[in-house]
Design a protein around this motif. Structure first.
Motif, short mmCIF file in Angstrom:
data_model
loop_
_atom_site.label_atom_id
_atom_site.label_comp_id
_atom_site.label_asym_id
_atom_site.label_seq_id
_atom_site.Cartn_x
_atom_site.Cartn_y
_atom_site.Cartn_z
N LEU A 36 35.61 23.07 -1.75
CA LEU A 36 37.06 23.26 -1.83
C LEU A 36 37.39 24.70 -2.15
O LEU A 36 36.68 25.37 -2.91
N GLY A 37 38.51 25.16 -1.60
CA GLY A 37 38.99 26.50 -1.88
C GLY A 37 40.17 26.80 -0.98
O GLY A 37 40.38 26.11 0.02
N PRO A 38 40.94 27.82 -1.29
CA PRO A 38 42.09 28.18 -0.45
C PRO A 38 41.65 28.74 0.89
O PRO A 38 40.46 29.04 1.10
N ASN A 39 42.59 28.87 1.82
CA ASN A 39 42.28 29.52 3.09
C ASN A 39 41.73 30.92 2.84
O ASN A 39 42.25 31.66 2.01
N GLY A 40 40.65 31.25 3.53
CA GLY A 40 40.04 32.56 3.35
C GLY A 40 39.00 32.62 2.25
O GLY A 40 38.46 33.69 1.97
N ALA A 41 38.70 31.47 1.64
CA ALA A 41 37.74 31.47 0.53
C ALA A 41 36.29 31.56 0.99
O ALA A 41 35.40 31.82 0.18
N GLY A 42 36.04 31.34 2.29
CA GLY A 42 34.67 31.42 2.79
C GLY A 42 34.08 30.08 3.20
O GLY A 42 32.90 30.00 3.53
N LYS A 43 34.89 29.02 3.21
CA LYS A 43 34.38 27.68 3.51
C LYS A 43 33.84 27.59 4.94
O LYS A 43 32.72 27.12 5.17
N THR A 44 34.66 28.02 5.90
CA THR A 44 34.25 27.90 7.31
C THR A 44 33.03 28.76 7.59
O THR A 44 32.10 28.33 8.30
N THR A 45 32.98 29.96 7.05
CA THR A 45 31.81 30.83 7.24
C THR A 45 30.56 30.17 6.67
O THR A 45 29.48 30.23 7.27
N THR A 46 30.71 29.52 5.52
CA THR A 46 29.57 28.81 4.92
C THR A 46 29.08 27.71 5.84
O THR A 46 27.87 27.57 6.08
N LEU A 47 30.00 26.92 6.39
CA LEU A 47 29.61 25.84 7.29
C LEU A 47 28.93 26.40 8.55
O LEU A 47 27.97 25.80 9.06
N GLU A 48 29.41 27.52 9.04
CA GLU A 48 28.81 28.12 10.24
C GLU A 48 27.38 28.58 9.97
O GLU A 48 26.50 28.44 10.83
N GLY A 52 23.77 27.16 11.54
CA GLY A 52 22.98 28.12 12.29
C GLY A 52 23.77 28.82 13.37
O GLY A 52 23.19 29.48 14.24
N LEU A 53 25.09 28.73 13.32
CA LEU A 53 25.92 29.40 14.31
C LEU A 53 25.98 30.90 14.08
O LEU A 53 26.12 31.68 15.03
N ILE A 54 25.91 31.31 12.81
CA ILE A 54 25.84 32.73 12.46
C ILE A 54 24.75 32.92 11.41
O ILE A 54 24.52 32.02 10.60
N PRO A 55 24.07 34.06 11.43
CA PRO A 55 23.01 34.27 10.44
C PRO A 55 23.61 34.77 9.12
O PRO A 55 24.61 35.49 9.12
N PRO A 56 23.02 34.40 7.99
CA PRO A 56 23.46 34.97 6.72
C PRO A 56 23.03 36.42 6.61
O PRO A 56 22.04 36.84 7.21
N THR A 57 23.78 37.18 5.86
CA THR A 57 23.37 38.56 5.55
C THR A 57 22.15 38.54 4.65
O THR A 57 21.23 39.34 4.79
N SER A 58 22.17 37.60 3.70
CA SER A 58 21.01 37.39 2.84
C SER A 58 21.08 35.96 2.30
O SER A 58 22.08 35.26 2.47
N GLY A 59 20.03 35.55 1.64
CA GLY A 59 19.96 34.18 1.14
C GLY A 59 19.29 33.28 2.16
O GLY A 59 18.80 33.72 3.20
#
Length: 308
Positions: A36-48, A52-59
């Motif tokens: 949970l978080g507001p729009n722009g909190a990073g939820k969709t990027t996390t799911l991507e 495996g749709l996008i690579p993490p910068t690290s982690g």
């Protein structure tokens, strides 16, 4: 048995912009975790990154024993994804649509079984374009289940649905968790999160700020209830309201004083007395159960509905 999903120090940057900030996330089999978080909190990027749709910068992200994005081909066969809006072929029937998605996988239930799973047997021969919004969302869920996934990712699964359709979809999701699926979902509906989720992770600016069971988070940060009083004229100092016996937290939102407490009736009497001391006039008064929205307001200083 390994967790269905485990992310450690998951981070994503776009240039100088930090979108996801060293996020830890774990989902066990048979449990539902809400992000949970507001729009722009990073939820969709996390799911991507999890998909495996996008690579993490690290982690790192592990889905069962496989690592994203290196083992994405193996992971795809074990996860199902239903988005807030899934584009489905309008000219196919519900059965043909599920059959189409089922063809992508080496294994999985047959079309009629999938439609029964989401209570759409009676609409099997109906064109997608003739389905209601709730029926389309349930059909999208059936498509997400086409490969018999062990991890299900749901991104805002009931946005835009009427209350009846929302509750029917909740029933389906609860049934899947009881069957042992691991479920990760995002939502803006606090009732949905509190009903479906075994654990909640509240994120803001890409960083996890608190996590735990819904009940434990509310109890720890707010109290069981909230008292809202409208200050029509004059002022009721927030610091003095916060110091009243029984008040856990106090916030002034515009002209409305919102107080977290485990003793709402007692606190309401004390707020009225405090208002009288300051010659303030109170208007609308409301007592309600504290929610995760209140938790986020306390720990992040803003509403979940606020833009980042």
């Amino acid at each position: 048995m390994p967790s269905a999903l485990r992310a450690r120090a998951l981070t994503k940057r776009y240039g100088e912009r930090l979108v996801v900030d060293h996020l830890d996330l774990e989902v066990e089999r048979g449990t539902t975790v809400g992000l949970l978080g507001p729009n722009g909190a990073g939820k969709t990027t996390t799911l991507e990154m999890i998909q495996g749709l996008i690579p993490p910068t690290s982690g790192e992200v592990h889905v069962f024993e496989h690592e994203q994005p290196r083992d994405r081909a193996r992971i795809v066969a074990r996860i199902g994804v239903a988005l807030q809006e899934t584009s489905l072929p309008e000219k196919l029937t519900a059965r043909e649509t599920v059959e189409f998605f089922r063809s992508f996988y080496a294994r999985g239930p047959d079309e009629d079984t999938l439609l029964a799973e989401v209570d759409l047997e009676a609409r099997a021969d109906t064109l997608v374009q003739a389905l209601s919004g709730g029926e389309r969302q349930r059909l999208a869920l059936a498509c997400a289940l086409a490969g018999d996934p062990e991890l299900l990712i749901l991104d805002e699964p009931t946005t835009g649905l009427d209350p009846e359709a929302r509750h029917r979809l909740w029933d389906r999701i609860e049934g899947l968790a009881r069957k042992g699926l691991a479920i990760l979902l995002t939502t803006h509906f606090m009732e949905e999160a509190e009903r479906l989720c075994d654990r909640i992770i509240l994120i803001d600016h890409g960083k996890a700020i608190v996590q735990g069971t819904p009940r434990a988070l509310v109890a720890a940060h707010v109290g069981s209830h909230v008292v809202e009083v409208e200050v029509v004229s004059g002022e009721v100092p927030v610091d003095e309201a916060r110091a009243l016996a029984g008040v856990r937290v106090a916030r002034l939102l515009g002209r409305t004083l919102r107080l977290g407490t485990d003793a709402p009736e007692d606190v309401l009497g004390r707020v009225r007395a405090l208002a009288a001391q300051h010659d303030a006039t109170l208007g609308r008064v409301a007592l309600g159960r504290a929610t995760l929205e209140d938790v986020f307001l306390v720990v992040a200083g803003r509403k979940l509905s606020d833009e980042a």
